[in-house]
Enzyme design. Structure first.
Site, PDB file in Angstrom:
ATOM      1  N   TRP A 120       0.831  -1.203   0.000  1.00  0.00           N
ATOM      2  CA  TRP A 120       0.000   0.000   0.000  1.00  0.00           C
ATOM      3  C   TRP A 120       0.869   1.257   0.000  1.00  0.00           C
ATOM      4  CZ3 TRP A 120      -4.125   2.717  -0.895  1.00  0.00           C
ATOM      5  CH2 TRP A 120      -4.284   3.962  -0.259  1.00  0.00           C
ATOM      6  N   HIS A 301       6.582 -11.233  -0.616  1.00  0.00           N
ATOM      7  CA  HIS A 301       6.084  -9.865  -0.514  1.00  0.00           C
ATOM      8  C   HIS A 301       6.800  -9.035   0.548  1.00  0.00           C
ATOM      9  CE1 HIS A 301       3.117  -6.661  -0.876  1.00  0.00           C
ATOM     10  NE2 HIS A 301       2.967  -6.661   0.446  1.00  0.00           N
TER      11      HIS A 301
END
Length: 331
Positions: A120, A301
């Site tokens: 994000w 990630h």
């Protein structure tokens, strides 16, 4: 300054440091943000945008930057970390966050800065850069998320669940089968329309699903997240995803990438990222004229993945080497 030579995720990082400045900043709307600065007060300014939404900053994030070269600004976005009110979604949108970044930049009298963000944080970095290209000296992005419906469908619609069926079952088992067609909406009802103690139960499930898939080395055992942290993380993520990131339409970021023409951009992406698959990083790199994409072969990630950490530090050191004479982003 010499980096840590121990083995493990921290091997590539600079040693731990403390902030030289910590403050609570009133940004209006009843929100007060935790802001800190570390490194060289006269160094190359860089703002760190954490993930989530709702993840908050951590001391580890300070360690990607040579403290002799960089002036590192970190802050907890609205509603999370040490910012207050905690877990609040009131007056909490992408555009509030973009305004907050500008508020902090002006408060600290910084003309232009580099913007560093992952997941994000990469989304917010791109939106900030598109909105304020004149203030964005360069972008350093990790684990690209473009805030598109196809990405939400992948992670909350069963795509990632086909690789992690056991964890997917844990995530979906709290929701009646008749609501499985829209798990974001189903969780929203429980994260916002139930008593606080019930919200924590669902928030932990939401956070655990994401945490379990963060590392390529994961065995699916993410541990039980802290209830206070999980509640802010889950409520804020759900709030933003339910509202499609508060963007005008799907694909808004890619449609506006022309505003980043000429902005040097480093993209570091894990080849086996189960949360934000590499397609988004490839699409982004292909659309930008000044982007370098580093696809890390055996990485997922997480910011702490060794290959990702090493490449981020290497890229930041390379930027620093070109700026040691002026310690300014003046081009």
């Amino acid at each position: 300054m010499d980096r840590n030579t121990s083995q493990g995720p921290a091997a590539a990082l600079y040693p731990p440091i403390d902030p030289f400045d910590q403050r609570m900043v009133d940004v209006g709307d009843g929100h007060r943000l935790y802001v800190e600065q570390c490194g060289n007060p006269d160094g190359l300014p860089v703002v760190v945008l954490h993930g989530g939404p709702g993840g908050g900053c951590s001391p580890m994030m300070r360690r990607f930057f040579d403290p002799a070269i960089y002036r590192v600004v970190l802050f907890d976005q609205r509603g999370c970390g040490r910012s207050r009110p905690h877990a609040s979604v009131r007056d909490n949108t992408t555009w509030h966050l973009v305004a907050d970044i500008e508020h902090i930049r002006n408060l600290l009298a910084i003309d232009r800065w580099a913007v560093f963000g992952g997941s994000w944080g990469a989304t917010l970095s791109l939106i900030y850069g598109i909105t304020h290209p004149d203030r964005t000296a360069r972008l350093i992005l990790r684990g690209v998320f473009l805030m598109e419906q196809r990405e939400l469908n992948w992670f909350y619609g069963g795509g990632a669940g086909q690789f992690w069926p056991d964890q997917w079952n844990r995530f979906t088992s709290l929701i009646p089968p008749e609501e499985h067609d829209d798990l974001i909406a189903a969780y929203k009802r429980r994260l916002f329309d139930t008593p606080a103690h019930e919200q924590v139960r669902y928030a932990r499930a939401w956070a655990s699903w994401e945490n379990a898939l963060a590392s390529v080395r994961s065995q699916g055992q993410s541990g039980e997240p802290n209830g206070e942290y999980a509640r802010a993380f889950a409520r804020l993520e759900n709030h933003y995803f339910s509202n499609a990131g508060f963007l005008e339409h799907d694909g808004w970021i890619r449609q506006n990438l022309h505003r980043l023409t000429g902005v040097p951009t480093v993209i570091v992406q894990g080849r086996y990222d189960m949360i934000c698959p590499p397609l988004s990083a490839q699409l982004l790199a292909s659309a930008l004229d000044a982007a370098t994409l580093h696809m890390i072969p055996f990485a997922g990630h997480a910011l702490s993945e060794p290959g990702i950490s090493e490449q981020l530090v290497r890229s930041l050191d390379r930027i620093a080497q070109t700026r040691t004479d002026t310690l300014r982003f003046d081009d």
